[in-house]
Write an enzyme that holds these catalytic residues in place. Structure first.
Site, PDB file in Angstrom:
ATOM      1  N   SER A   1      41.992  90.423  43.108  1.00 55.97           N
ATOM      2  CA  SER A   1      41.806  89.121  43.739  1.00 55.97           C
ATOM      3  C   SER A   1      41.531  88.064  42.682  1.00 55.97           C
ATOM      4  CB  SER A   1      40.600  89.216  44.683  1.00 55.97           C
ATOM      5  OG  SER A   1      40.184  87.938  45.095  1.00 55.97           O
TER       6      SER A   1
ATOM      7  N   TYR B   1      31.408  91.803  46.540  1.00 59.97           N
ATOM      8  CA  TYR B   1      32.838  92.024  46.803  1.00 59.97           C
ATOM      9  C   TYR B   1      33.650  91.807  45.526  1.00 59.97           C
ATOM     10  CZ  TYR B   1      37.642  90.979  47.995  1.00 59.97           C
ATOM     11  OH  TYR B   1      39.009  90.961  47.983  1.00 59.97           O
TER      12      TYR B   1
ATOM     13  N   LYS C   1      35.820  94.481  42.867  1.00 55.33           N
ATOM     14  CA  LYS C   1      37.198  94.346  42.351  1.00 55.33           C
ATOM     15  C   LYS C   1      37.194  94.448  40.828  1.00 55.33           C
ATOM     16  CE  LYS C   1      39.355  93.811  46.246  1.00 55.33           C
ATOM     17  NZ  LYS C   1      40.225  94.876  46.747  1.00 55.33           N
TER      18      LYS C   1
HETATM   19  P1  NAD Z   1      42.397  93.880  55.803  1.00 53.71           P
HETATM   20  O1  NAD Z   1      40.955  94.106  56.097  1.00 53.71           O
HETATM   21  O2  NAD Z   1      43.244  93.283  56.834  1.00 53.71           O
HETATM   22  O3  NAD Z   1      43.062  95.264  55.332  1.00 53.71           O
HETATM   23  C1  NAD Z   1      42.340  96.278  54.677  1.00 53.71           C
HETATM   24  C2  NAD Z   1      42.645  97.583  55.409  1.00 53.71           C
HETATM   25  O4  NAD Z   1      41.938  98.656  54.767  1.00 53.71           O
HETATM   26  C3  NAD Z   1      42.205  97.573  56.865  1.00 53.71           C
HETATM   27  O5  NAD Z   1      43.288  98.012  57.650  1.00 53.71           O
HETATM   28  C4  NAD Z   1      41.035  98.560  56.913  1.00 53.71           C
HETATM   29  O6  NAD Z   1      40.960  99.211  58.162  1.00 53.71           O
HETATM   30  C5  NAD Z   1      41.379  99.482  55.764  1.00 53.71           C
HETATM   31  N1  NAD Z   1      40.231 100.155  55.129  1.00 53.71           N
HETATM   32  C6  NAD Z   1      39.096  99.582  54.662  1.00 53.71           C
HETATM   33  N2  NAD Z   1      38.308 100.526  54.135  1.00 53.71           N
HETATM   34  C7  NAD Z   1      38.950 101.712  54.242  1.00 53.71           C
HETATM   35  C8  NAD Z   1      38.637 103.050  53.869  1.00 53.71           C
HETATM   36  N3  NAD Z   1      37.473 103.367  53.313  1.00 53.71           N
HETATM   37  N4  NAD Z   1      39.540 104.007  54.110  1.00 53.71           N
HETATM   38  C9  NAD Z   1      40.730 103.715  54.705  1.00 53.71           C
HETATM   39  N5  NAD Z   1      41.069 102.473  55.101  1.00 53.71           N
HETATM   40  C10 NAD Z   1      40.192 101.483  54.866  1.00 53.71           C
HETATM   41  O7  NAD Z   1      42.458  93.038  54.446  1.00 53.71           O
HETATM   42  P2  NAD Z   1      43.696  92.348  53.734  1.00 53.71           P
HETATM   43  O8  NAD Z   1      43.497  90.887  53.795  1.00 53.71           O
HETATM   44  O9  NAD Z   1      44.968  92.939  54.209  1.00 53.71           O
HETATM   45  O10 NAD Z   1      43.388  92.794  52.232  1.00 53.71           O
HETATM   46  C11 NAD Z   1      44.011  93.925  51.646  1.00 53.71           C
HETATM   47  C12 NAD Z   1      43.442  94.091  50.247  1.00 53.71           C
HETATM   48  O11 NAD Z   1      43.693  92.913  49.493  1.00 53.71           O
HETATM   49  C13 NAD Z   1      41.935  94.311  50.209  1.00 53.71           C
HETATM   50  O12 NAD Z   1      41.642  95.251  49.197  1.00 53.71           O
HETATM   51  C14 NAD Z   1      41.392  92.951  49.842  1.00 53.71           C
HETATM   52  O13 NAD Z   1      40.162  93.038  49.148  1.00 53.71           O
HETATM   53  C15 NAD Z   1      42.487  92.423  48.943  1.00 53.71           C
HETATM   54  N6  NAD Z   1      42.544  90.954  48.889  1.00 53.71           N
HETATM   55  C16 NAD Z   1      42.606  90.234  50.053  1.00 53.71           C
HETATM   56  C17 NAD Z   1      42.629  88.857  50.019  1.00 53.71           C
HETATM   57  C18 NAD Z   1      42.626  88.046  51.282  1.00 53.71           C
HETATM   58  O14 NAD Z   1      42.204  86.874  51.239  1.00 53.71           O
HETATM   59  N7  NAD Z   1      43.087  88.559  52.409  1.00 53.71           N
HETATM   60  C19 NAD Z   1      42.634  88.203  48.777  1.00 53.71           C
HETATM   61  C20 NAD Z   1      42.594  88.960  47.615  1.00 53.71           C
HETATM   62  C21 NAD Z   1      42.549  90.348  47.690  1.00 53.71           C
HETATM   63  C1  WQD Z   2      39.359  78.093  51.249  1.00 51.00           C
HETATM   64  C2  WQD Z   2      38.842  76.656  51.202  1.00 51.00           C
HETATM   65  C3  WQD Z   2      36.485  76.472  51.588  1.00 51.00           C
HETATM   66  C4  WQD Z   2      36.583  77.817  55.750  1.00 51.00           C
HETATM   67  C5  WQD Z   2      38.063  83.773  49.840  1.00 51.00           C
HETATM   68  C6  WQD Z   2      37.366  84.836  49.038  1.00 51.00           C
HETATM   69  C7  WQD Z   2      38.284  85.366  47.972  1.00 51.00           C
HETATM   70  C8  WQD Z   2      39.625  85.810  48.553  1.00 51.00           C
HETATM   71  C9  WQD Z   2      40.223  84.787  49.459  1.00 51.00           C
HETATM   72  C10 WQD Z   2      39.608  88.174  48.881  1.00 51.00           C
HETATM   73  C11 WQD Z   2      37.518  76.514  50.461  1.00 51.00           C
HETATM   74  C12 WQD Z   2      37.252  75.799  52.688  1.00 51.00           C
HETATM   75  C13 WQD Z   2      36.932  77.464  54.469  1.00 51.00           C
HETATM   76  C14 WQD Z   2      36.072  76.827  56.627  1.00 51.00           C
HETATM   77  C15 WQD Z   2      36.357  75.196  54.901  1.00 51.00           C
HETATM   78  N1  WQD Z   2      39.509  87.004  49.340  1.00 51.00           N
HETATM   79  N2  WQD Z   2      36.834  76.167  54.046  1.00 51.00           N
HETATM   80  N3  WQD Z   2      36.011  75.542  56.162  1.00 51.00           N
HETATM   81  O1  WQD Z   2      36.820  80.880  49.512  1.00 51.00           O
HETATM   82  O2  WQD Z   2      39.024  80.425  48.347  1.00 51.00           O
HETATM   83  O3  WQD Z   2      38.426  82.719  48.961  1.00 51.00           O
HETATM   84  O4  WQD Z   2      39.255  84.348  50.413  1.00 51.00           O
HETATM   85  O5  WQD Z   2      39.728  88.527  47.755  1.00 51.00           O
HETATM   86  O6  WQD Z   2      37.618  86.421  47.373  1.00 51.00           O
HETATM   87  O7  WQD Z   2      36.208  84.285  48.449  1.00 51.00           O
HETATM   88  O8  WQD Z   2      39.021  81.138  50.743  1.00 51.00           O
HETATM   89  O9  WQD Z   2      39.809  80.577  53.002  1.00 51.00           O
HETATM   90  O10 WQD Z   2      37.346  81.038  52.646  1.00 51.00           O
HETATM   91  O11 WQD Z   2      38.331  78.935  51.742  1.00 51.00           O
HETATM   92  O12 WQD Z   2      36.262  74.016  54.513  1.00 51.00           O
HETATM   93  O13 WQD Z   2      35.710  77.088  57.776  1.00 51.00           O
HETATM   94  O14 WQD Z   2      38.584  76.218  52.548  1.00 51.00           O
HETATM   95  O15 WQD Z   2      35.316  75.760  51.268  1.00 51.00           O
HETATM   96  O16 WQD Z   2      37.542  75.270  49.796  1.00 51.00           O
HETATM   97  P1  WQD Z   2      38.226  81.205  49.342  1.00 51.00           P
HETATM   98  P2  WQD Z   2      38.619  80.484  52.131  1.00 51.00           P
END
Ligand code: NAD
Ligand code: WQD
Length: 337
Positions: free
Chosen positions: A124, A148, A152
């Site tokens: 991430s 979190y 990572k």
């Molecule tokens: P999500 O929660 O929709 O998907 C994660 C999936 O993993 C879910 O289906 C959950 O049931 C499964 N899971 C969690 N723990 C588990 C375990 N112990 N065993 C088996 N399954 C398990 O999240 P997402 O948004 O699809 O994110 C996918 C990956 O990408 C995650 O690792 C997340 O940290 C990373 N990521 C997400 C974002 C984001 O903003 N969505 C940004 C950067 C990184």
């Molecule tokens: C985006 C912008 C908020 C909600 C998070 C995690 C990051 C990654 C992605 C997994 C910011 C603003 C948000 C609201 C708002 N996930 N905001 N009102 O914070 O960039 O990242 O998700 O890896 O680890 O920290 O994403 O969508 O929460 O926020 O004004 O109700 O929207 O302040 O500027 P963020 P976000």
């Protein structure tokens, strides 16, 4: 080729599975459904018109993983499974470290036992902490402000150590920026539990009438309109980045760390305006105090992904908003009936 997709029922995983199936890979989804619905798998099958082997299980369960690797020859793993809520990770750090870090260690142990040494990991942009400048390249310093993000960072380091110990591993760390959007069919999309933390699901739920008003967290940042700037990337572009990484994986002879972002930053108010245009709905908002831990701006330099993977994002902000809205409008309660 058989690809194991951990967390394949979740938001990014389900979109990636569609592209993998369309590219001709056989897919096995391994998910404990702690943050996903089985309905997402049914819909992925419907969209792709292909079968998926689905195994309900936890990545920390080595007995079940061994059974899975013994009964299927798995060529590579795309590892999405993990917990991802920043605030929850502050309240329950041990659960996050156990699930994300211990889960990844268990998975890699079983992979090694079965001579499967190819993994693409979901990292991430959060690992860049508060970047000193933008755009962000992969060599920027890393830091974490919550468990979190630290999980990572730990996993990235663990995978690098693993490579040092055995350089026959093929490892790609994909650092995602802010995934939004949904499959254009409107059949699958992001389905957060409870009140969304992320901006886009909050906007779509406000537009559909489930929330009365969006709180914009701060309008006094050093950005063009004072609201936070992020690199929003369409989930289908992100999914495509995984397919490209999978194709290139055999060529890599070091751990590859790659940003997946568009290179363009949009403010919260840019997103609100673009969404209103795409949906024809008004998104009432009010300015609220800054959210603890937020940074002013964050966007990628996506040049390395283009150079190494031949990948770049193709979908712009209008398509991101239109597809997010189609999913929300067709499924006001997400996967729940
Ligand atoms: P999500 O929660 O929709 O998907 C994660 C999936 O993993 C879910 O289906 C959950 O049931 C499964 N899971 C969690 N723990 C588990 C375990 N112990 N065993 C088996 N399954 C398990 O999240 P997402 O948004 O699809 O994110 C996918 C990956 O990408 C995650 O690792 C997340 O940290 C990373 N990521 C997400 C974002 C984001 O903003 N969505 C940004 C950067 C990184
Ligand atoms: C985006 C912008 C908020 C909600 C998070 C995690 C990051 C990654 C992605 C997994 C910011 C603003 C948000 C609201 C708002 N996930 N905001 N009102 O914070 O960039 O990242 O998700 O890896 O680890 O920290 O994403 O969508 O929460 O926020 O004004 O109700 O929207 O302040 O500027 P963020 P976000």
């Amino acid at each position: 080729m058989n690809i194991l997709v951990t967390g394949g029922a979740g938001y990014i995983g389900s979109h990636t599975v569609i592209l993998l199936l369309q590219a001709g890979y056989r897919v096995i989804v391994y998910d404990n459904f702690c943050n996903a619905s089985k309905e997402s798998i049914s819909r992925v099958k419907k969209i792709a018109g292909k079968e998926i082997i689905t195994v309900e299980g936890d990545i920390r369960d080595k007995v079940q993983l061994r059974r899975l690797f013994s009964s299927h020859k798995i060529d590579a793993v795309i590892h999405f499974a993990g917990l991802k809520a920043v605030g929850e990770s502050v309240e329950e750090p041990l659960r996050y470290y156990d699930n994300n870090v211990c889960g990844t260690v268990a998975l890699c142990e079983v992979m090694a036992e079965h001579q499967c040494k190819s993994i693409i990991f979901s990292s991430s942009a959060t690992v860049y902490g508060d970047p000193h400048t933008t755009p962000i390249t992969e060599d920027f310093p890393t830091s974490a402000t919550n468990p979190y993000g630290r999980s990572k960072l730990f996993i990235e380091e663990i995978l690098r150590d693993l490579y040092v110990s055995d350089n026959t591993w093929k490892i790609v760390l994909l650092r995602y920026f802010n995934p939004v959007g949904a499959h254009p069919s409107g059949l699958i999309g992001e389905d957060p539990n409870g009140i969304p933390n992320n901006l886009m699901p909050f906007i779509t739920q406000t537009a559909v009438g489930q929330r009365s008003c969006l709180s914009v967290f701060g309008d006094d940042y050093d950005t063009p309109d004072g609201t936070g700037v992020r690199d929003y990337i369409h989930v289908m572009d992100l999914a495509n980045g995984h397919v490209k990484a999978l194709v290139k994986l055999p060529e890599f002879n070091k751990v590859m760390t790659i940003n997946l972002g568009t290179g363009t930053g949009y403010s919260v108010l840019d997103m609100v305006k673009a969404f209103e245009k795409a949906s024809g709905r008004e998104v009432p908002y009010c300015i609220a105090p800054r959210r603890a831990g937020d940074i002013a701006q964050c966007y990628a330099d996506p040049g390395y992904a283009k150079e190494i993977l031949g990948w770049e994002a193709g979908k712009g902000i209008d398509e991101m908003c239109a597809d997010s809205w189609r999913w929300q409008e067709k499924n006001p309660n997400g996967y729940r009936k």
